[in-house]
Every structure is written in structure tokens, then in C-alpha cells.
Design an enzyme around this catalytic site. Structure first.
Site, PDB file in Angstrom:
ATOM      1  CB  SER A 143      10.839  -5.727   1.028  1.00 36.09           C
ATOM      2  OG  SER A 143      11.110  -4.863   2.088  1.00 36.09           O
ATOM      3  CG  ASP A 196       4.081  -2.359   3.288  1.00 33.39           C
ATOM      4  OD1 ASP A 196       4.498  -2.417   4.464  1.00 33.39           O
ATOM      5  OD2 ASP A 196       4.818  -2.181   2.311  1.00 33.39           O
ATOM      6  CB  CYS A 202       7.876  -0.633   0.452  1.00 32.67           C
ATOM      7  SG  CYS A 202       9.529  -0.935   1.095  1.00 32.67           S
ATOM      8  CG  HIS A 257       6.157  -5.582   3.394  1.00 28.05           C
ATOM      9  ND1 HIS A 257       6.551  -4.399   2.810  1.00 28.05           N
ATOM     10  CD2 HIS A 257       7.260  -6.383   3.369  1.00 28.05           C
ATOM     11  CE1 HIS A 257       7.821  -4.472   2.453  1.00 28.05           C
ATOM     12  NE2 HIS A 257       8.274  -5.671   2.776  1.00 28.05           N
TER      13      HIS A 257
END
Length: 486
Positions: free
Chosen positions: A205, A403, A406, A460
Site C-alpha cells: 500500500s 483491490d 492500489c 489488497h
């Protein structure tokens, strides 16, 4: 002729001299200057604590050994506690010895993102020795923990995150890097048996900022140590891994819109909304981001850029469905991975056993706000990443494809824009299936010291969704090379 008493006296003198010499080799002054320190032992709240005071930096490590919390594998040591990284600044860490051959296994450092989020997220929800099943009140053994392969260190940084406490002074990625380096120097002094190990840095992240900057700072400090301008121990950095990272805003702001329309699970926008959203982002947001990047010394440009982009995002956010953006297959806030660890860390008996103080803060609003004041999130770390890959550092960029925060589309574009000697060939290289024991779990390409992996059916926090694949990837990258299917 020597008398018996004289012979006994000489023997006693010789024995005493040898004993004193042996002791002298083991007292702190015999160690290299950067490793010297004193060690004392205290009992606090019924729990034994070891306190190591590092002579070179004045840092103090206050830790509990083998709490029995989380890692329950017989014979595997663990340490948890604090390193003082400044006046009134105590940084929390939790270390787990490798389950196999710990005396020779490499050392991995895991850092979560945010900015302002705790690495206990990674420990309990992703790749640590224990995890929580749905609705559980106690952790369960994780057979795919990364300490199956390496000694693993988790740290809550900067101050104010997780169990770390004290004066909150860090408001940028560049400002966080020296503190992490100082933390590691103290750790290597207090736990000297790990100081010469191969070292891998893994993050996710906001780790798209942290990872490149921290790795680059470690390498610069290594050069300074070699040249005699920096006092400390070299850190043998052999791997960098970043999943679902926030690297380059001009690439990743538009990619979010593309992903929202074209992801493999469900559209988050229809074309009639996505088209004007993308056009406004390219016309208004991206130019301001590029101005921030070209004037990296001016925080005001970056704060302004982020504000301009946020206005556009806010304008279109009502058109999105109620989904978990960290895993768009889940509605609302999502229920996987389990957040039961939060209640566990609120228990006084657990905090006492591991040596933690105060209330656990999973993600700190105050730390995040400090990063906002510098516009840190608007900076690009793609140039720094290119420098590292060009230097030969084995690097993995990977992403779960469920996700949206990102997204894998933006991450793939970032990795294809890394500049290194094999850039052109890497861009042209075709993707292949990535397999774990014959099972397809993603698609990848690897050339030289750079690897890319898109992980199927993962959000994620990739390791939560694909634990066996993730452990295989970790082993391969920590081997100092690329990745490959098995």
C-alpha cells in the site's frame, strides 16, 4: 626447587588470569563500538523484561522474550517490545525467529502502509505466525507464515502508529526513513546474532512510498559506512517486495478509473460516468501532480495537487456502489480477513504478556494528517524505485487483482515504467501463468532482478487471500533472484 605452595599459587594465579581474560571478551567493551551496550533484567507486572542500552546511539530496547502469544511452535523464540528512537519516542516491534534453521535463516522486515497504519495488520491478518478465524477470540497457527522461511521483524512506524507512542514528529516518507534505520541499528546491537544476515524489506500500500525510500536510505547509509562518514553496521539488503503499492500518482489516479470500469469482477462505474471522470482527472488532477513532482522541494505544490485531485474524486464518489474497495468482491466494509485481532490486542492480559503499553491504534488519524500537511502522498517514488532496480537490487512488484485502492492496472503500468538496463526487454516480455504446485494463481514476468506478479482472486492484502502462493513468492524473492512457477 619450587614448593607445593608456590606451585599452587602459580596455578591459582594462572587460572584467575585466564578466567578474567575470558570474561573480558564477553563484556560490552570488547564489542565493536557500534554494538556496545549494557543489559539489565527487571520484572514488571509479573512479566520478565530485558533492557538493553545501546552505547553508540543511547537507544534503549525494552522487551519481553517468548511471551507465548501468537507463535506457539515449540522451540521458536520471539521478542516483543520497544526501541527508543528519540527523546520521548518509543517504537514498537515484534520479532519471530524462523521456524527452521533460525541461526542461518535470512531476516525479513514487514511494514504496513497508511500512512499511519500498524504492521500488526500484516502480522495478524497477512503473513505472521498466527491468524484469526471468523468470530474467533484466540489466534490460530498459520502454516504459511513467512517465518517458515525467515526470521521476521514487524515494526509500528512512525511514532503514534499501533503500539508505538510518544512525540509525533514525522510527516513525510523521507523523514521516516532515518528513524527506521536508527531503529534497525539498535535492533542489530541488541540482537547481534542477526546483524550479518541477508535482509529483505517487504511492504504494501503506502509501502509504494516507504519501500523505495527506506531501501534507498539503507543503501546510502551503507555507502557512508564504507567511506567512514557514517557510524553504524551495514545492512545486507538483498530483496525489496511491494504489493498493491502507491508509487506514482500521475499513473495511479487515472488507473483507478480504468480499473473501476474494466476489472474482472464487477464494474464499479458505467462508461457514462467513467469517461468524464477520467477526462477531468487527466486535464486537471494529473498536471498538478506533475507540478508537485517536478518541484519536490515545495510541499505547497504537493498539498495543492492532492486537494485538486480530491475535489474530483469527491465529485464522482457518489456514483460508486457500496463495496469494500480493498476487495471489491465484498460488499460494504467486508468481513475478510477477520478483524478479531483488534479485540485480542485490547485485552490487558495480552498487552502485559507481550510488553505493550497503552491503547492499540490500528491506523492513526493524527499521523495521517501530518503526512497530509506535506502533500507526501502526491510525490512519486518511481525514480527512486528505478535507481534501486538499476543498482541490481532484486525487486518484486505484485498486486492482488480484486483491490481497487492500489489496483493491479496501475501497479503494472508502474513496473513497466521502471528504468533499468533491461527496461525495453522487460516491457516486451510476455506474461506467463504463475503456478504453485501446478495450480495457476496469477500471471507474471521476470527479467534480471525485476519481477511483476498479478495475483488472481486476491484483494489488497494479498497474503490473506493466497497464503501458500505468497509464501512461495517470498521464498523466491528472498533467494536473491526472480520468481517462477512450480
Amino acid at each position: 626447587m619450587l614448593t607445593l605452595s608456590l606451585l599452587l599459587g602459580l596455578t591459582l594465579t594462572l587460572t584467575l588470569t585466564l578466567t578474567l581474560q575470558t570474561l573480558a571478551l564477553n563484556i560490552p567493551s570488547a564489542a565493536p563500538p557500534e554494538l556496545r551496550g549494557t543489559r539489565t533484567f527487571v520484572k514488571r507486572d509479573g512479566v520478565d523484561h530485558t533492557i538493553f542500552e545501546h552505547e553508540a546511539t543511547g537507544a534503549k530496547i525494552d522487551y519481553v522474550a517468548n511471551s507465548g502469544v501468537c507463535e506457539t511452535t515449540r522451540g521458536v523464540d520471539s521478542y516483543s517490545g520497544y526501541v527508543s528512537v528519540g527523546k520521548n519516542q518509543s517504537m514498537w516491534f515484534w520479532f519471530f525467529e524462523a521456524r527452521h534453521k533460525p541461526k542461518t535463516a535470512p531476516l525479513g522486515l514487514w511494514i504496513n502502509g497508511g500512512p499511519g497504519c500498524s504492521s500488526m495488520i500484516g502480522l495478524f491478518q497477512e503473513n505472521g505466525p498466527c491468524t484469526f478465524l471468523p468470530n474467533a477470540t484466540e489466534p490460530t497457527h498459520n502454516p504459511h507464515s513467512w517465518n517458515e522461511h525467515a526470521n521476521m521483524l514487524y515494526v509500528d512506524q512512525p511514532i503514534g502508529v499501533g503500539f508505538s507512542y510518544g512525540d509525533e514528529t514525522i510527516g513525510s516518507t523521507a523523514g521516516a526513513a532515518p528513524v527506521v534505520w536508527s531503529f534497525l541499528q539498535a535492533i542489530f546491537a541488541g540482537f547481534g546474532e542477526y546483524r550479518n544476515r541477508d535482509f529483505g524489506l517487504f511492504t504494501e500500500s503506502y509501502g509504494g512510498h516507504y519501500g523505495p525510500e527506506f531501501a534507498d536510505y539503507l543503501e546510502k547509509q551503507n555507502r557512508g559506512i564504507k567511506q567512514g562518514t557514517v557510524r553504524g553496521r551495514e545492512i545486507n539488503l538483498i530483496a525489496l517486495g511491494i504489493n498493491n503499492g502507491w508509487f506514482d500518482p500521475p499513473i495511479q489516479f487515472p488507473s483507478f478509473i480504468t480499473y473501476s470500469l474494466t476489472n474482472p469482477y464487477r464494474p464499479l462505474l458505467n462508461a457514462s460516468i467513467a469517461t468524464p471522470y477520467l477526462n477531468e482527472t487527466l486535464a486537471t488532477c494529473v498536471p498538478e501532480l506533475r507540478k508537485c513532482i517536478s518541484n519536490t522541494g515545495h510541499d505547497s505544490d504537493c498539498v495543492h495537487a492532492r486537494a485538486v485531485c480530491r475535489v474530483i474524486d469527491d465529485k464522482y464518489s457518489p456514483y460508486f456502489p457500496d463495496v469494500d474497495f480493498y476487495d471489491i468482491r465484498q460488499d460494504g466494509a467486508g468481513t475478510f480477513p477477520s478483524s478479531a485481532y483488534l479485540a485480542y490486542l485490547e485485552r490487558e492480559d495480552v498487552r502485559r504478556r507481550i510488553g505493550a503499553r497503552g491503547k492499540y491504534v490500528e491506523c492513526s488519524d493524527s499521523v495521517g494528517a501530518m503526512f497530509d500537511t506535506t502533500g507526501d502522498s502526491a510525490h512519486s517514488f518511481l525514480p527512486t524505485l528505478s535507481t534501486l532496480v538499476s543498482s541490481g537490487l532484486p525487486t518484486l512488484i505484485w498486486a492482488g487483482d480484486a483491490d481497487a485502492v492500489c489496483d493491479h492496472i496501475g501497479n503494472f503500468e508502474v513496473v513497466n515504467n521502471i528504468s533499468y538496463p533491461l527496461s525495453a526487454a522487460f516491457q516486451e516480455k510476455k506474461l506467463e501463468h504463475y503456478t504453485t504446485r501446478g495450480k495457476v494463481g496469477g500471471e507474471f514476468k521476470s527479467l534480471g532482478n525485476l519481477s511483476w506478479l498479478r495475483v488472481y482472486e486476491a484483494g489488497h492484502m494479498v497474503m490473506s487471500f493466497q497464503p501458500e502462493l505468497s509464501l512461495q513468492v517470498f521464498r523466491q524473492v528472498m533467494g536473491g533472484g526472480g520468481i517462477w512457477g512450480t
